[in-house]
Design a protein around this motif. Structure first.
Motif: not given
Lengths: 96, 167
Positions: B1-22
């Motif tokens: 469940m909490h695998s490499f791919a899961y963490r990479a996905n969470a990071l990309v999603t969160f970083s794009l949200t923040i990119l939108g905010m800045i």
């Protein structure tokens, strides 16, 4: 193969680190970009931050595995056998 | 469940949200810029002035356009589109707008300019109303940002008059 599965505390730590690092880099990127009037600088700093955060929080580093789960010894488990599921009386009477 | 791919996905999603905010913050920071652009246009010469075969008036002008639009540029500005329009009123149309010249300003360094040119686009009326006509020359601009909404504004310069006779 472990396929990058970290322990429970490691999961919590890596997620917290990921969020904090991204937000901090975003703030630094915005302030620097605004101060130096360079949109490109903002994007570059943020991209660098994303890269660094990826390296720190995505791979299964040893510091995310400092709290391994202590599984019961197999011998211990045999002493306390799993309880049998209760036999339904209705089911047995049906066959008569 | 909490695998490499899961963490990479969470990071990309969160970083794009923040990119939108800045990016949204960068767009919002444009509100703190109070521009003070200036522009002057001089009609140096009426090159010719005639009635076309179809009955419409056409005039050719030589213009001297000088403007300082440097204050429109912020760190979130991609380019500025600017055009000069002749604006006047006739019986048929309450507002006639004829674009005479336009340009794209790619950077702040190019935003203070001075040019002397005959009108780039034809100044033709819808009818024969140009003789002795009073008109405004209006410098319109559109500030195109890197992120966020486009800002449009103008400077109206009045007090121009076309000759009473064709020439």
């Amino acid at each position: 193969m472990r396929s990058g599965v970290m322990d429970w505390q490691g999961q919590k730590l890596s997620e917290m680190l990921m969020q904090i690092m991204l937000v901090v880099h975003a703030l630094v990127a915005f302030v620097a970009g605004y101060t130096f009037s360079s949109f490109q600088m903002m994007l570059q700093i943020f991209a660098g931050g994303v890269l660094l955060t990826t390296l720190v929080t995505v791979p299964d580093w040893p510091w995310y595995n400092r709290h391994p789960l202590k599984w019961l010894d197999p011998a211990e488990a045999e002493k306390h056998p799993k309880p049998e599921p209760p036999v339904s009386k209705k089911k047995t009477s049906k066959h008569h | 469940m909490h695998s490499f791919a899961y963490r990479a996905n969470a990071l990309v999603t969160f970083s794009l949200t923040i990119l939108g905010m800045i990016c949204a913050m960068a767009s919002f920071s444009d509100n703190f810029n109070v521009p003070s652009p200036t522009a002057q246009v001089e009609v140096l010469n009426v090159n010719w002035f005639k009635k076309l075969a179809n009955g419409n008036d056409e005039v050719s002008l030589t213009l001297n356009i000088s403007a300082d639009l440097q204050s429109l540029f912020t760190w979130n500005t991609k380019q500025v589109f600017v055009f000069l329009a002749a604006e006047y009123q006739t019986l048929q149309n309450s507002l006639n707008q004829v674009s005479l010249w336009d340009g794209i300003i790619p950077a702040k360094e190019n935003a203070k300019f001075w040019i002397k040119i005959p009108n780039e686009y034809r100044f033709v009326d819808q009818g024969s109303n140009l003789r002795g006509k009073e008109f405004n020359l209006t410098l319109h601009w559109h500030v195109m940002p890197k992120t966020g909404k486009m800002i449009a504004d103008k400077i109206v310069m009045s007090g121009y008059r076309l000759p009473e006779e064709y020439r």
